[in-house]
Design a protein around this motif. Sequence first.
Motif, PDB file in Angstrom:
ATOM      1  N   SER A 196       0.822  -1.208   0.000  1.00  0.00           N
ATOM      2  CA  SER A 196       0.000   0.000   0.000  1.00  0.00           C
ATOM      3  C   SER A 196       0.857   1.260   0.000  1.00  0.00           C
ATOM      4  O   SER A 196       0.570   2.221  -0.722  1.00  0.00           O
ATOM      5  CB  SER A 196      -0.934  -0.012   1.214  1.00  0.00           C
ATOM      6  N   SER A 234       2.420   1.814  -3.508  1.00  0.00           N
ATOM      7  CA  SER A 234       1.461   2.253  -4.530  1.00  0.00           C
ATOM      8  C   SER A 234       0.945   3.664  -4.268  1.00  0.00           C
ATOM      9  O   SER A 234       0.786   4.467  -5.197  1.00  0.00           O
ATOM     10  CB  SER A 234       0.294   1.267  -4.585  1.00  0.00           C
ATOM     11  N   GLN A 235       0.690   4.019  -3.015  1.00  0.00           N
ATOM     12  CA  GLN A 235       0.149   5.345  -2.702  1.00  0.00           C
ATOM     13  C   GLN A 235       1.160   6.455  -2.963  1.00  0.00           C
ATOM     14  O   GLN A 235       0.785   7.558  -3.342  1.00  0.00           O
ATOM     15  CB  GLN A 235      -0.307   5.391  -1.245  1.00  0.00           C
ATOM     16  N   SER A 273       3.611   6.245  -5.164  1.00  0.00           N
ATOM     17  CA  SER A 273       4.147   6.107  -6.530  1.00  0.00           C
ATOM     18  C   SER A 273       5.655   5.858  -6.515  1.00  0.00           C
ATOM     19  O   SER A 273       6.440   6.502  -7.223  1.00  0.00           O
ATOM     20  CB  SER A 273       3.815   7.355  -7.364  1.00  0.00           C
ATOM     21  N   LYS A 276       2.694  -8.812  -6.420  1.00  0.00           N
ATOM     22  CA  LYS A 276       1.771  -7.677  -6.380  1.00  0.00           C
ATOM     23  C   LYS A 276       2.441  -6.346  -6.707  1.00  0.00           C
ATOM     24  O   LYS A 276       1.869  -5.512  -7.395  1.00  0.00           O
ATOM     25  CB  LYS A 276       1.111  -7.594  -5.010  1.00  0.00           C
ATOM     26  N   ALA A 277       3.657  -6.124  -6.199  1.00  0.00           N
ATOM     27  CA  ALA A 277       4.342  -4.848  -6.461  1.00  0.00           C
ATOM     28  C   ALA A 277       5.162  -4.888  -7.738  1.00  0.00           C
ATOM     29  O   ALA A 277       5.495  -3.841  -8.289  1.00  0.00           O
ATOM     30  CB  ALA A 277       5.224  -4.478  -5.279  1.00  0.00           C
TER      31      ALA A 277
END
Length: 662
Positions: A460, A463-464, A466, A506-507
């Motif tokens: 999280s 992704s948040q 960037s 996922k990442a």
Amino acid sequence: MTDKKEEFLKRPLYVFDLPHELLLTLQLKESSFQSAGQTEGANEAPAVVDAGKDKAENDPNGSSTACGLCNISFQGLADQRRHVKSDWHGYNLKQKLRGLTAVNEVDFEKLVGDLDESISGSDSSISEDEDDGSATKESTLSALLKKQARLHNTTDADVLPQKKKRGSGSPPLTWFSSPLLPSNMSLGAYRALFTNSEQQNPDLLDILRKKQLKPAQVKPIQNGSNGVPLPASMTGPNIFLCMIGGGHFAAMIVSLTPKMGKKATGIEERQAIVIAHKTFHRYTTRRKQGGSQSANDSAKGAAHSAGAGIRRYNEVALEAEVRALLSEWKELIAGSELLLVRATGTTNKRTLFGPYEGQVLRQNDPRVRSFPFSTRRATQAELMRAFVELTRMKVSEVDEAALAAAAVEEQRRSELATKSAINPSKPVVPKISKDEETALLHTSQIQALIRRSKAPAVISYISQNSISPDFIFHPPTTQANHHASTSLHLAASLNSPTVVLALLTKAGADPTTVNGEGKPPFDIAGDRATRDAFRVARSELGEDKWKWDAAHCPAPLSKAEAEEREASGRAESQKLEAEWRKAETERLERETIANGGGKSSGKTTGKALGVTERTGAELREQEGRGLTPEMRAKLERERRARAAEERMRRMASGGSGAGAGR
């Protein structure tokens, strides 16, 4: 000129027997080379080497060094190291840091002599046994500096005595040049070889030429004679050398006229003529303790041990032996041109200079002077080494232009240091940019989440904000970031398979990225579960996603197979643990039976061997374990009530039995 140089320096140059051609062309050096030695230790003294040896770069072991701070030269690096550890050198360092003038050895001995406590012999002698009245180096320097602080308060007054001592402020060597030698080469002779009047004479070259002596020829032993006849040089000039310290005494009278002898190889060489020599040694100081017994008695009171009595007796005996020898050599000492003496400490100086009846040596004798270099324990070999060092010409090859430039640079630095001391400026802390500050923030947050194995939080956060999944931790120069430079490297090194699988699947972290050591994340994984996470990711992402072979990742493995492997591993470990527990239980049971604590089928009339019965207090303590204080109090009241009822019952049964008997 090179041929002339090689011819002159093929063997050591003796001050009193220089080559005639070289002696005629010598010139007193008055350039900056000599003045550099007089600038209070601000400039480095030239590197000095013994004549007849190669250059320092070709033979570093044969080179001689010098201390520009104290204006003294040494025969070798070991002597220089001992001098650096001495009190004299340490005191001059303090003087230079305070912007004051460095002192020479004579002035330093006077400053120390004015103290109530004595100083160790490290300023002029190096010995395994400490010299007379020695104290620790720190206490000596601190006592001297504290005394000057009391006298001068916070002023910058010079610490040199008001009366200028002999040779104060002068370098230990006088330098000469010659047209027959290269321009950067100079010859040096110790000033201690010249009398006070000769040192003041401006025409020092004429004095040096007049001091030249022809080598004496030793006559062979005649048949029927009683020994080797004394050389005629005994009537010529000679010098007296003497050292005393730590219970060791050595004295020697050497003729300045050399003799020519042959080595075993047949080559002629110049040799010294020793007219008389003598050494004494008495046990006067405790090894590794330092200080004479008399100095210790004066400071702490008279000791009553057997060793202290022996040392007191030996001090008196050594003093008597030394004074008797000086009286025996009185005529020879009176005819000596120079008296070189090393005597540190009050007791040693009193032994030589008295006052006492029939005194031979006197401190006010203008011939008396100290050795202008460091000396070791007083032995005959050390005296001969000191004589050779004293009478040998020194050769120095330096670039005077470089010396002058270094002096200017040193002066500039001292001026800047003085200005900075007057107006100290705060150290400038380099400011970091905004990007660097952001990188530091991301690094701390991601590393904290990975260390806590918060896989969803890591995904999280990336992704948040960037952030690239292959973000390089900042700063990369630290040891931790050098080893684990990315999130995937850190998760692999911490053995966190959950975070590794989340970062890969996922990442989208790249498993082929290498750290500062050139290793991919798989290589630093520490357990099988973490390595299996890479294989599961390879199975889920496919072969085309990354170059798995470059990442050193083995064949793919499905998630079910990985879970089965993990379950089988856990079962295997549980089975091994159960077997170990069973074996441990059986071992304890066998030990209990062997000690007599097992169950027995028959009744025993006595106590089992090795088994002790517990007392009532121990039983009550065992029953009360794990209970609260209130529960323990209630249990104690019930126990006491039952005991009282039992006593009443026994009394009642006893009374009824007595009535029936009547």
